[in-house]
Design a protein around this motif. Structure first.
Motif, mmCIF file in Angstrom:
data_model
loop_
_atom_site.group_PDB
_atom_site.id
_atom_site.type_symbol
_atom_site.label_atom_id
_atom_site.label_comp_id
_atom_site.label_asym_id
_atom_site.label_seq_id
_atom_site.Cartn_x
_atom_site.Cartn_y
_atom_site.Cartn_z
ATOM 1 N N LYS A 138 -21.152 49.330 51.616
ATOM 2 C CA LYS A 138 -21.284 48.303 50.313
ATOM 3 C C LYS A 138 -19.931 47.853 50.160
ATOM 4 O O LYS A 138 -19.575 46.766 49.491
ATOM 5 N N LYS A 139 -19.657 48.528 50.162
ATOM 6 C CA LYS A 139 -17.247 48.067 49.778
ATOM 7 C C LYS A 139 -17.666 47.263 50.736
ATOM 8 O O LYS A 139 -16.270 46.091 50.188
ATOM 9 N N ILE A 140 -17.423 47.378 51.719
ATOM 10 C CA ILE A 140 -16.839 46.773 53.208
ATOM 11 C C ILE A 140 -17.044 45.273 53.251
ATOM 12 O O ILE A 140 -16.435 44.732 53.642
ATOM 13 N N PHE A 141 -18.335 45.295 53.031
ATOM 14 C CA PHE A 141 -19.292 43.758 53.105
ATOM 15 C C PHE A 141 -19.281 43.313 51.314
ATOM 16 O O PHE A 141 -18.840 41.767 51.870
ATOM 17 N N SER A 142 -18.860 43.106 50.235
ATOM 18 C CA SER A 142 -18.180 43.195 49.383
ATOM 19 C C SER A 142 -16.410 42.508 49.446
ATOM 20 O O SER A 142 -16.263 41.099 49.239
ATOM 21 N N TRP A 143 -15.716 43.269 49.930
ATOM 22 C CA TRP A 143 -14.750 42.463 50.163
ATOM 23 C C TRP A 143 -14.651 41.101 51.457
ATOM 24 O O TRP A 143 -14.099 40.238 51.433
ATOM 25 N N MET A 144 -15.467 41.609 52.817
ATOM 26 C CA MET A 144 -15.906 40.141 53.628
ATOM 27 C C MET A 144 -16.243 39.350 52.864
ATOM 28 O O MET A 144 -15.777 38.095 53.338
ATOM 29 N N ALA A 145 -17.397 39.701 51.300
ATOM 30 C CA ALA A 145 -17.747 38.364 50.821
ATOM 31 C C ALA A 145 -16.964 37.872 50.297
ATOM 32 O O ALA A 145 -16.636 36.500 50.236
ATOM 33 N N LEU A 146 -16.172 38.193 49.626
ATOM 34 C CA LEU A 146 -14.683 37.638 49.588
ATOM 35 C C LEU A 146 -14.485 36.755 49.756
ATOM 36 O O LEU A 146 -14.269 35.591 49.994
ATOM 37 N N GLY A 147 -14.666 36.441 51.446
ATOM 38 C CA GLY A 147 -13.382 35.545 52.173
ATOM 39 C C GLY A 147 -14.364 34.118 52.198
ATOM 40 O O GLY A 147 -14.055 32.426 51.145
ATOM 41 N N PRO A 148 -16.503 33.720 52.326
ATOM 42 C CA PRO A 148 -16.229 32.778 51.387
ATOM 43 C C PRO A 148 -16.170 31.858 50.301
ATOM 44 O O PRO A 148 -16.203 31.252 50.516
ATOM 45 N N ALA A 149 -16.334 33.720 48.956
ATOM 46 C CA ALA A 149 -15.884 33.136 48.720
ATOM 47 C C ALA A 149 -15.005 32.535 47.585
ATOM 48 O O ALA A 149 -14.833 31.676 47.207
ATOM 49 N N MET A 150 -13.712 33.211 47.980
ATOM 50 C CA MET A 150 -12.066 31.933 47.419
ATOM 51 C C MET A 150 -12.407 30.447 48.638
ATOM 52 O O MET A 150 -11.898 30.117 48.094
ATOM 53 N N SER A 151 -13.050 30.845 49.853
ATOM 54 C CA SER A 151 -13.340 29.429 50.382
ATOM 55 C C SER A 151 -14.014 28.380 49.802
ATOM 56 O O SER A 151 -13.279 27.895 49.235
ATOM 57 N N ASN A 152 -15.292 29.106 48.995
ATOM 58 C CA ASN A 152 -15.833 28.449 48.587
ATOM 59 C C ASN A 152 -15.599 27.342 46.815
ATOM 60 O O ASN A 152 -15.078 26.412 46.583
ATOM 61 N N ALA A 153 -14.347 28.105 46.349
ATOM 62 C CA ALA A 153 -13.508 28.196 45.210
ATOM 63 C C ALA A 153 -12.497 28.001 45.708
ATOM 64 O O ALA A 153 -12.627 26.210 44.704
ATOM 65 N N LEU A 154 -11.975 27.871 46.403
ATOM 66 C CA LEU A 154 -10.596 27.072 46.591
ATOM 67 C C LEU A 154 -10.988 25.488 47.777
ATOM 68 O O LEU A 154 -10.543 24.183 46.701
ATOM 69 N N SER A 155 -12.378 25.037 48.516
ATOM 70 C CA SER A 155 -12.521 24.377 49.415
ATOM 71 C C SER A 155 -12.166 22.965 48.758
ATOM 72 O O SER A 155 -11.769 21.689 48.965
ATOM 73 N N PRO A 156 -13.415 23.262 48.359
ATOM 74 C CA PRO A 156 -13.831 21.842 46.922
ATOM 75 C C PRO A 156 -12.736 21.412 45.997
ATOM 76 O O PRO A 156 -12.982 20.293 46.195
ATOM 77 N N ILE A 157 -11.857 21.669 45.811
ATOM 78 C CA ILE A 157 -10.731 21.685 44.657
ATOM 79 C C ILE A 157 -9.801 21.078 45.418
ATOM 80 O O ILE A 157 -9.623 20.206 44.829
ATOM 81 N N ILE A 158 -9.270 22.069 46.586
ATOM 82 C CA ILE A 158 -7.990 20.417 47.422
ATOM 83 C C ILE A 158 -8.773 19.897 48.108
ATOM 84 O O ILE A 158 -8.212 18.882 47.971
#
Length: 387
Positions: A138-158
């Motif tokens: 659960k902890k490892i996949f939470s870290w992994m799920a941060l990848g798409p979340a960070m991408s979705n957070a920054l990409s539309p703004i940029i």
């Protein structure tokens, strides 16, 4: 590759940050292409139905490639499928950059969607190998799920800032650069080749996994919640454009959703030992249902930001739970197949949704897709109760 000694989980964990960084860049290419293509279509006057068509294309290639990607990951490990995914992303983004025509941008969307499918299966499988005990999943996949979340957070703004201040081509150019960076990062992950099978070995058909009740229920719940992401991705650019918001404002609304998803995944990392996955999934479904019903009446950019953030909290908490439960519900040697079949099922079921959302919004009201998703989540509570 077959002559190398497999890396131990502790050694693999050394490269976990490179794995996440690779995920961010591959996904950011797709996310940047998605929002830029949506706004390009609207600016060209093609309408909401065309936006839905483009968003649907991101799910078409995974239908064809997901099972193959799962087998490729089970047989060859991490680097080969990631190399295929990076190549697809680069060609897709480059096509959208070089030829600003609807057919070229549509083809670019198709290739970028396939890129994420192929690469994500290998990355999720590799992340599962890094867990030294089941409780760490659960902890490892939470870290992994941060990848798409960070991408979705920054990409539309940029992308929104580039579009407003430079132009559409600058946003597509940014998307083209990201696959190159992702491959440089992927090469830092150590090779961990799986067991070598003889030519006479025949692996079981992936469809056999549907015989596992827990796997079936997980997919049904995951399907309903995944469709919610599609509904949000469709509604925000369309509603924002209709209300006269700038590209940067639309990007900020989309970014607030992804930022909230990032925050909730960080919270899961911190409190993973105290979280009951099944109860957390049911709670997320309830919160998402309420937000979908109310979203149409949220006032202005700030109101849309708040609604998107709450929806990000609900939907962002889902993937770590589902992937952790999936890894425990399926045999270790078939994790690639299980992840590929999950991706095939999700994309196969949702490929027509953006087109349907576009037609529904054009025929009724822009918020109708949100209300449809609220009803779907109410129905999905039944299999969720059995998890």
């Amino acid at each position: 590759m077959s002559g190398e000694a497999p890396a131990r989980p502790a050694h693999l964990r050394h490269a976990f940050s490179w794995l996440i960084a690779t995920m961010i860049c591959v996904h950011a290419c797709m996310a940047t292409t998605r929002v830029t293509a949506s706004l390009w279509v609207l600016n060209q006057g093609y309408g909401e139905a065309s936006v839905g068509m483009l968003l649907s294309l991101f799910a078409v290639a995974p239908i064809v490639l997901s099972l193959w990607a799962g087998r490729l990951a089970d047989r060859h490990g991490f680097h080969r499928p990631v190399g295929v995914g990076v190549s697809l992303a680069f060609v897709g983004a480059l096509l959208a950059l070089a030829i600003p025509k609807l057919w070229a941008i549509a083809t670019g969307c198709l290739l970028c969607g396939g890129a994420v499918a192929v690469a994500a299966v290998a990355m999720q499988r590799e992340a599962g190998l890094m867990a030294e005990e089941p409780g760490e999943l659960k902890k490892i996949f939470s870290w992994m799920a941060l990848g798409p979340a960070m991408s979705n957070a920054l990409s539309p703004i940029i992308a929104g800032l580039l579009i407003d201040h430079v132009g559409m081509q600058a946003a597509f150019g940014f998307a083209t650069l990201l696959p190159v960076i992702s491959w440089l990062l992927a090469r830092r992950v150590p090779r961990n080749p799986p067991k070598v099978y003889t030519k006479s070995f025949r692996e079981p058909a992936a469809w056999d996994l549907f015989r596992l009740p827990a796997y079936r229920r997980l997919l049904l719940v995951n399907l309903a919640l995944s469709a919610g992401w599609d509904a949000h991705s469709f509604v925000v650019p369309v509603v924002g454009h209709a209300r006269g918001l700038s590209a940067a404002s639309i990007g900020i609304v989309l970014g607030s959703f992804a930022t909230a998803a990032t925050v909730v995944r960080l919270a899961i990392v911190r409190f993973s030992d105290d979280i009951d996955e099944a109860k957390a999934l049911r709670g997320a479904m309830t919160l998402a249902t309420l937000i979908f019903v109310a979203y149409a009446w949220l006032p202005g950019t700030f109101g849309l930001m708040c609604g998107s953030a709450l929806l990000g909290v609900a939907l962002g908490s889902v993937q770590p739970m589902v992937l952790a439960m999936l890894h425990r519900a399926t045999p270790p040697e078939r994790h690639g197949q299980a992840l590929g079949l999950r991706m095939l099922t999700l994309n196969g079921a949702t490929v027509g949704m953006p087109v349907g959302f576009g037609m529904l919004a054009a025929a009724t009201t822009l918020a109708a897709p949100m209300w449809v998703m609220a009803a779907a989540l109410v129905a999905a509570q039944w299999p969720a109760r059995k998890l």
